[in-house]
Scaffold this motif. Structure first.
Motif, PDB file in Angstrom:
ATOM      1  N   LEU A 104       0.843  -1.208   0.000  1.00 56.20           N
ATOM      2  CA  LEU A 104       0.000   0.000   0.000  1.00 56.20           C
ATOM      3  C   LEU A 104       0.874   1.253   0.000  1.00 56.20           C
ATOM      4  O   LEU A 104       1.857   1.324   0.738  1.00 56.20           O
ATOM      5  N   ARG A 105       0.463   2.233  -0.769  1.00 56.37           N
ATOM      6  CA  ARG A 105       1.196   3.494  -0.752  1.00 56.37           C
ATOM      7  C   ARG A 105       0.816   4.336   0.474  1.00 56.37           C
ATOM      8  O   ARG A 105       1.615   5.108   0.972  1.00 56.37           O
ATOM      9  N   TRP A 106      -0.447   4.170   0.923  1.00 56.61           N
ATOM     10  CA  TRP A 106      -0.959   5.029   1.993  1.00 56.61           C
ATOM     11  C   TRP A 106      -1.270   4.220   3.242  1.00 56.61           C
ATOM     12  O   TRP A 106      -1.540   3.026   3.164  1.00 56.61           O
ATOM     13  N   ASP A 107      -1.305   4.905   4.367  1.00 58.12           N
ATOM     14  CA  ASP A 107      -1.697   4.236   5.614  1.00 58.12           C
ATOM     15  C   ASP A 107      -3.183   3.867   5.561  1.00 58.12           C
ATOM     16  O   ASP A 107      -4.001   4.678   5.085  1.00 58.12           O
ATOM     17  N   PRO A 108      -3.552   2.705   6.125  1.00 58.99           N
ATOM     18  CA  PRO A 108      -4.979   2.446   6.340  1.00 58.99           C
ATOM     19  C   PRO A 108      -5.484   3.463   7.370  1.00 58.99           C
ATOM     20  O   PRO A 108      -4.727   3.908   8.235  1.00 58.99           O
ATOM     21  N   CYS A 133     -14.927  13.095   3.461  1.00 60.67           N
ATOM     22  CA  CYS A 133     -14.028  12.382   2.543  1.00 60.67           C
ATOM     23  C   CYS A 133     -12.644  13.040   2.515  1.00 60.67           C
ATOM     24  O   CYS A 133     -11.617  12.368   2.443  1.00 60.67           O
ATOM     25  N   GLN A 134     -12.611  14.373   2.607  1.00 58.18           N
ATOM     26  CA  GLN A 134     -11.314  15.064   2.632  1.00 58.18           C
ATOM     27  C   GLN A 134     -10.530  14.676   3.886  1.00 58.18           C
ATOM     28  O   GLN A 134      -9.314  14.520   3.841  1.00 58.18           O
ATOM     29  N   SER A 135     -11.243  14.510   5.009  1.00 59.38           N
ATOM     30  CA  SER A 135     -10.532  14.145   6.240  1.00 59.38           C
ATOM     31  C   SER A 135      -9.925  12.740   6.110  1.00 59.38           C
ATOM     32  O   SER A 135      -8.813  12.493   6.573  1.00 59.38           O
ATOM     33  N   LEU A 136     -10.631  11.825   5.432  1.00 64.22           N
ATOM     34  CA  LEU A 136     -10.068  10.479   5.226  1.00 64.22           C
ATOM     35  C   LEU A 136      -8.799  10.547   4.374  1.00 64.22           C
ATOM     36  O   LEU A 136      -7.817   9.861   4.641  1.00 64.22           O
ATOM     37  N   MET A 137      -8.856  11.391   3.350  1.00 71.06           N
ATOM     38  CA  MET A 137      -7.689  11.505   2.459  1.00 71.06           C
ATOM     39  C   MET A 137      -6.488  12.059   3.218  1.00 71.06           C
ATOM     40  O   MET A 137      -5.349  11.696   2.968  1.00 71.06           O
ATOM     41  N   MET A 138      -6.758  12.979   4.157  1.00 68.79           N
ATOM     42  CA  MET A 138      -5.656  13.546   4.936  1.00 68.79           C
ATOM     43  C   MET A 138      -5.114  12.516   5.932  1.00 68.79           C
ATOM     44  O   MET A 138      -3.918  12.458   6.176  1.00 68.79           O
ATOM     45  N   ALA A 139      -6.007  11.698   6.488  1.00 65.49           N
ATOM     46  CA  ALA A 139      -5.566  10.693   7.461  1.00 65.49           C
ATOM     47  C   ALA A 139      -4.666   9.644   6.790  1.00 65.49           C
ATOM     48  O   ALA A 139      -3.715   9.157   7.392  1.00 65.49           O
ATOM     49  N   ARG A 140      -4.943   9.311   5.532  1.00 60.95           N
ATOM     50  CA  ARG A 140      -4.090   8.309   4.872  1.00 60.95           C
ATOM     51  C   ARG A 140      -2.660   8.842   4.721  1.00 60.95           C
ATOM     52  O   ARG A 140      -1.709   8.103   4.578  1.00 60.95           O
ATOM     53  N   ASP A 219     -13.939   1.989  14.848  1.00 54.40           N
ATOM     54  CA  ASP A 219     -15.135   1.225  14.493  1.00 54.40           C
ATOM     55  C   ASP A 219     -14.924   0.534  13.151  1.00 54.40           C
ATOM     56  O   ASP A 219     -15.384  -0.580  12.934  1.00 54.40           O
ATOM     57  N   VAL A 220     -14.273   1.254  12.257  1.00 51.97           N
ATOM     58  CA  VAL A 220     -14.073   0.770  10.882  1.00 51.97           C
ATOM     59  C   VAL A 220     -12.663   1.165  10.456  1.00 51.97           C
ATOM     60  O   VAL A 220     -12.145   2.206  10.870  1.00 51.97           O
ATOM     61  N   ILE A 221     -12.059   0.319   9.614  1.00 55.79           N
ATOM     62  CA  ILE A 221     -10.747   0.665   9.053  1.00 55.79           C
ATOM     63  C   ILE A 221     -10.909   0.793   7.545  1.00 55.79           C
ATOM     64  O   ILE A 221     -11.449  -0.115   6.893  1.00 55.79           O
ATOM     65  N   ALA A 222     -10.499   1.936   7.018  1.00 54.77           N
ATOM     66  CA  ALA A 222     -10.646   2.185   5.574  1.00 54.77           C
ATOM     67  C   ALA A 222      -9.308   1.974   4.885  1.00 54.77           C
ATOM     68  O   ALA A 222      -8.282   2.466   5.359  1.00 54.77           O
ATOM     69  N   VAL A 223      -9.348   1.251   3.782  1.00 55.29           N
ATOM     70  CA  VAL A 223      -8.149   1.053   2.973  1.00 55.29           C
ATOM     71  C   VAL A 223      -8.389   1.724   1.628  1.00 55.29           C
ATOM     72  O   VAL A 223      -9.420   1.489   0.985  1.00 55.29           O
ATOM     73  N   ILE A 224      -7.468   2.572   1.225  1.00 51.73           N
ATOM     74  CA  ILE A 224      -7.579   3.298  -0.051  1.00 51.73           C
ATOM     75  C   ILE A 224      -6.491   2.724  -0.946  1.00 51.73           C
ATOM     76  O   ILE A 224      -5.301   2.851  -0.631  1.00 51.73           O
ATOM     77  N   ALA A 225      -6.897   2.043  -1.995  1.00 53.19           N
ATOM     78  CA  ALA A 225      -5.920   1.214  -2.707  1.00 53.19           C
ATOM     79  C   ALA A 225      -6.368   0.956  -4.142  1.00 53.19           C
ATOM     80  O   ALA A 225      -7.458   1.357  -4.553  1.00 53.19           O
ATOM     81  N   LYS A 226      -5.499   0.249  -4.875  1.00 57.58           N
ATOM     82  CA  LYS A 226      -5.828  -0.109  -6.259  1.00 57.58           C
ATOM     83  C   LYS A 226      -6.741  -1.340  -6.263  1.00 57.58           C
ATOM     84  O   LYS A 226      -6.709  -2.126  -5.300  1.00 57.58           O
ATOM     85  N   PRO A 227      -7.488  -1.546  -7.352  1.00 65.32           N
ATOM     86  CA  PRO A 227      -8.380  -2.719  -7.395  1.00 65.32           C
ATOM     87  C   PRO A 227      -7.664  -4.036  -7.100  1.00 65.32           C
ATOM     88  O   PRO A 227      -8.206  -4.907  -6.425  1.00 65.32           O
ATOM     89  N   GLU A 228      -6.429  -4.187  -7.596  1.00 62.82           N
ATOM     90  CA  GLU A 228      -5.714  -5.454  -7.352  1.00 62.82           C
ATOM     91  C   GLU A 228      -5.476  -5.661  -5.856  1.00 62.82           C
ATOM     92  O   GLU A 228      -5.597  -6.779  -5.333  1.00 62.82           O
ATOM     93  N   GLN A 229      -5.173  -4.589  -5.138  1.00 59.31           N
ATOM     94  CA  GLN A 229      -4.928  -4.708  -3.693  1.00 59.31           C
ATOM     95  C   GLN A 229      -6.235  -4.984  -2.930  1.00 59.31           C
ATOM     96  O   GLN A 229      -6.267  -5.787  -1.999  1.00 59.31           O
ATOM     97  N   ASP A 286      -7.696   8.617  -9.914  1.00 62.53           N
ATOM     98  CA  ASP A 286      -8.739   7.877 -10.643  1.00 62.53           C
ATOM     99  C   ASP A 286      -8.549   6.372 -10.528  1.00 62.53           C
ATOM    100  O   ASP A 286      -9.484   5.600 -10.710  1.00 62.53           O
ATOM    101  N   GLU A 287      -7.308   5.937 -10.283  1.00 65.70           N
ATOM    102  CA  GLU A 287      -7.005   4.498 -10.272  1.00 65.70           C
ATOM    103  C   GLU A 287      -7.274   3.856  -8.914  1.00 65.70           C
ATOM    104  O   GLU A 287      -7.068   2.657  -8.745  1.00 65.70           O
ATOM    105  N   LEU A 288      -7.752   4.647  -7.938  1.00 65.93           N
ATOM    106  CA  LEU A 288      -7.912   4.113  -6.584  1.00 65.93           C
ATOM    107  C   LEU A 288      -9.379   3.853  -6.232  1.00 65.93           C
ATOM    108  O   LEU A 288     -10.278   4.509  -6.753  1.00 65.93           O
ATOM    109  N   MET A 289      -9.591   2.915  -5.339  1.00 69.15           N
ATOM    110  CA  MET A 289     -10.923   2.636  -4.802  1.00 69.15           C
ATOM    111  C   MET A 289     -10.801   2.425  -3.286  1.00 69.15           C
ATOM    112  O   MET A 289      -9.732   2.658  -2.717  1.00 69.15           O
ATOM    113  N   PHE A 290     -11.869   1.960  -2.658  1.00 71.83           N
ATOM    114  CA  PHE A 290     -11.918   1.982  -1.193  1.00 71.83           C
ATOM    115  C   PHE A 290     -12.497   0.677  -0.646  1.00 71.83           C
ATOM    116  O   PHE A 290     -13.323   0.043  -1.282  1.00 71.83           O
ATOM    117  N   MET A 291     -12.064   0.345   0.565  1.00 70.98           N
ATOM    118  CA  MET A 291     -12.718  -0.735   1.299  1.00 70.98           C
ATOM    119  C   MET A 291     -12.864  -0.299   2.759  1.00 70.98           C
ATOM    120  O   MET A 291     -11.944   0.292   3.321  1.00 70.98           O
TER     121      MET A 291
END
Ligand code: SF4
Ligand code: SF4
Length: 326
Positions: A104-108, A133-140, A219-229, A286-291
């Motif tokens: 992963l390039r970014w922190d979960p 959503c901006q706060s999530l991007m900053m946290a990563r 409560d939840v852990i968000a992963v911002i990553a590529k589809p393959e990951q 554009d190449e990233l998605m979320f879980m």
């Protein structure tokens, strides 16, 4: 009560603020013969900053009063104790495992929905209002942010996560027609009705932090990553059971509903392709998605990922079944 100011020298009278203010603060009128936006019902302002974001001329300012800022500070003056060392070590281990095996390039991101009367985690508030959503991007990227309703800039995310009431123009669906994202009021109403939201004012604040540094139990852990990951994470979750996964994806409300609220309420991980709002207002590629993964599912997911990392992930990334060149 916040103060709403319109710089009439910049205002072109386009009416965007009139359309988008969820509680109808503005009306178009005349100032020295020039058509401009007038603030007619300042006392109803929620300080959501939608008008600030929509004004094409940057003509609007919403200013929190000193009393409001002081009341907020007082409410948050007593903070929770730090997490026990063992818990912090677990989150650091999960972060390291996710980053190393997936590359992963970014922190979960650890997400905590701080409920009314919960101890308030010891974390800074942002200096400017942010969308969730901006706060999530900053946290990563390493930021820890505690955001009560007054720090949230998007009325959608704010009411969906239970920080405020739902504004009337959102409840009716009217707001979504202004964005030209849905065909009719009927479609907009249905979209609003089918998405979940937490009870009004049940959440005191949202907390986002890099998983390894979070000051509160997530409560939840968000992963911002590529589809393959994300694919490997999905496989990790079914490594033991072999069970196939189904996801709740729409392209609306990616971070607040799909990545946070659905995993939180269903206690089941979910994926998201992103949404109009988060792609328009953050630097997400554009190449990233979320879980979004509920914390209770993490131990099994981490174990599954470690097992996949022993062979399957490496083999697949080395493309072992590519046909020879002919
Ligand atoms: S901050 Fe929100 S509620 Fe206040 S005037 Fe702007 S859009 Fe309306
Ligand atoms: S959106 Fe901005 S430019 Fe348009 S009417 Fe409102 S204040 Fe004026």
């Amino acid at each position: 009560m916040p103060e709403v100011r319109v710089a009439h020298e910049r205002c072109t009278g386009c009416g965007m603020c009139v359309n988008f203010c969820p509680v109808d603060i503005f009306e178009l009128g005349s100032n020295d013969g020039k058509r401009v936006a007038l603030v007619s019902r300042m006392e109803d302002c929620w300080a959501c900053d939608t008008c600030v974001g929509q004004c094409p001329e940057n003509a609007i300012e919403v200013i929190e009063s000193r009393e409001e800022a002081a009341a907020r500070e007082a409410k948050f003056s007593v903070r929770a104790e730090p997490l026990p060392a063992e818990e912090r070590t677990r989150y650091r281990y999960w972060q390291k495992t996710l980053r190393e095996i997936l590359g992963l390039r970014w922190d979960p991101v650890a997400i905590t929905l701080v409920k009314q009367n919960d101890p308030v985690p010891n974390a800074p508030m942002p200096r400017v209002k942010l969308r969730y959503c901006q706060s999530l991007m900053m946290a990563r990227r390493g930021k820890t942010l505690l955001m009560p309703a007054q720090c949230h800039a998007c009325p959608d995310g704010t009411h969906i996560l239970g920080l405020t009431e739902i504004p009337p123009k959102l409840a009716s669906g009217e707001m979504y027609l202004h964005f030209k994202k849905l065909a009719s009021m009927e479609a907009a109403k249905r979209m609003v009705a089918e998405r979940p939201r937490l009870p009004e004012r049940s959440t005191l604040a949202t907390l986002v932090a890099p998983l390894g540094d979070t000051p509160a139990t997530p409560d939840v852990i968000a992963v911002i990553a590529k589809p393959e990951q994300i694919m490997w994470l999905s496989m990790s979750a079914s490594f033991e059971s072999g069970k196939r996964s189904t996801f709740h994806v729409s392209g609306y409300n990616a971070q607040c509903v799909e990545t946070t609220l659905l995993p939180y309420t269903a206690q089941k991980f979910n994926i998201s392709l992103g949404c109009y709002g988060c792609r328009a207002s953050s630097d997400i590629g554009d190449e990233l998605m979320f879980m979004g993964i509920p914390t209770a599912q993490m131990p099994a997911l981490i174990e599954g990922l470690k097992r996949l990392g022993q062979k399957a992930i490496g083999d697949s990334r080395r493309k072992i079944y590519l046909p020879p060149n002919v």
